[in-house]
Design an enzyme around this catalytic site. Structure first.
Site, PDB file in Angstrom:
ATOM      1  CB  CYS A   1      58.397  36.844   6.169  1.00 11.20           C
ATOM      2  SG  CYS A   1      58.369  35.873   4.641  1.00 11.20           S
TER       3      CYS A   1
ATOM      4  CB  CYS B   1      58.488  35.378  15.091  1.00 13.25           C
ATOM      5  SG  CYS B   1      56.785  34.761  15.043  1.00 13.25           S
ATOM      6  CB  CYS B   2      59.903  35.669  10.019  1.00 14.41           C
ATOM      7  SG  CYS B   2      58.602  36.930  10.015  1.00 14.41           S
TER       8      CYS B   2
ATOM      9  CB  CYS C   1      53.378  40.847  11.813  1.00 10.38           C
ATOM     10  SG  CYS C   1      54.179  40.207  13.304  1.00 10.38           S
TER      11      CYS C   1
ATOM     12  CB  CYS D   1      51.375  36.100  10.770  1.00 10.26           C
ATOM     13  SG  CYS D   1      52.290  34.677  10.162  1.00 10.26           S
TER      14      CYS D   1
END
EC number: 1.8.4.10
Length: 245
Positions: free
Chosen positions: A231, A124-125, A208, A205
């Site tokens: 991240c 995702c990062c 998280c 974000c």
């Protein structure tokens, strides 16, 4: 046409710069770096507009309000952060805010439900931050970050000047403490991200990020419960992408 900078050249330059200037005050580092790189490939600053962002942005604005300020809009920021970004940029007169987004095709292919963070936070990062970051810094020879050594164990040995592929990353606030940060904020009457008042001492974000508990380090609210502490935009994955750029 000038030769493309090589990673080894950047490594040597970063070591020389750190040895010569790494001991200087943060304001002096910002000024000399802007003057050195502005006409030699360009320089920008990267900002999350998070808990500690105002200090570095104020220093940058004091030298050059038109310096590019790169903001990674992951699509999952707190609404308060987006509002703060616009307010602080206006306060400081920053005139070159560059908003960088993830590639829509990557989101569609890998995170169509916007829930990838639940199953693979690293990927995702990578999609929402690392790849966009590599694109964002590609036009420049150097960029600033606001990272500090005290923020996490992974940053404890961080130099002021460091090479990332063929580019130089500059951390003017590396030696700063929380007391230094607070004193500068007060002295310059700088606006604070409103989430700080609710215990968010490191802000990323919203899925998280959570408030920090008493006694924990500033970044403990990021990816809580996971071994993950970064991240990736400050890790070797970015270097691999910038080497390819």
């Amino acid at each position: 046409m000038a030769a493309k900078p090589k990673p080894l050249d950047a490594e040597i330059e970063a070591l020389e710069l750190d040895a010569r200037y790494g001991h200087l005050a943060a304001e002096a580092i910002v000024e000399l770096a802007v003057n050195r790189f502005r006409d030699e490939g360009g320089i920008a600053t990267v900002s999350s507009f998070g808990a500690d962002s105002a200090v570095l942005l104020h220093m940058v604005a004091s030298v050059d309000k038109s310096l590019p300020v790169l903001f990674l809009d992951t699509g999952q920021h707190f609404g308060e952060t987006i509002e703060y970004r616009d307010q602080l940029a206006s306060d400081l007169g920053l005139s070159n805010l560059v908003v960088v987004h993830p590639k829509s095709e990557m989101l569609s292919a890998r995170d169509p439900g916007n829930d990838l963070h639940k199953s693979d936070s690293d990927l995702c990062c990578e999609i929402r931050k690392v790849e966009p970051m590599a694109r964002a810094v590609e036009p420049y020879s150097a960029w600033f970050t606001g990272r500090k050594r005290h923020q996490a164990e992974s940053r404890a040995q961080m130099p002021v000047f460091e090479a990332v592929g063929p580019r130089i990353r500059i951390n003017p606030l590396a030696r700063w403490t929380t007391a230094d940060q607070a004193a500068y904020m007060r002295a310059n009457d700088l606006r604070e991200n409103p989430l700080v008042a609710y215990g968010y001492l490191s802000i990323g974000c919203f899925p998280c990020t959570q408030p920090v508990k008493p006694g924990e380090d500033q970044r403990s609210g990021r990816w809580a419960g996971l071994a993950k502490t970064e991240c990736g935009i400050h890790l070797p994955g970015l270097e691999a992408l910038t080497n390819a750029a």
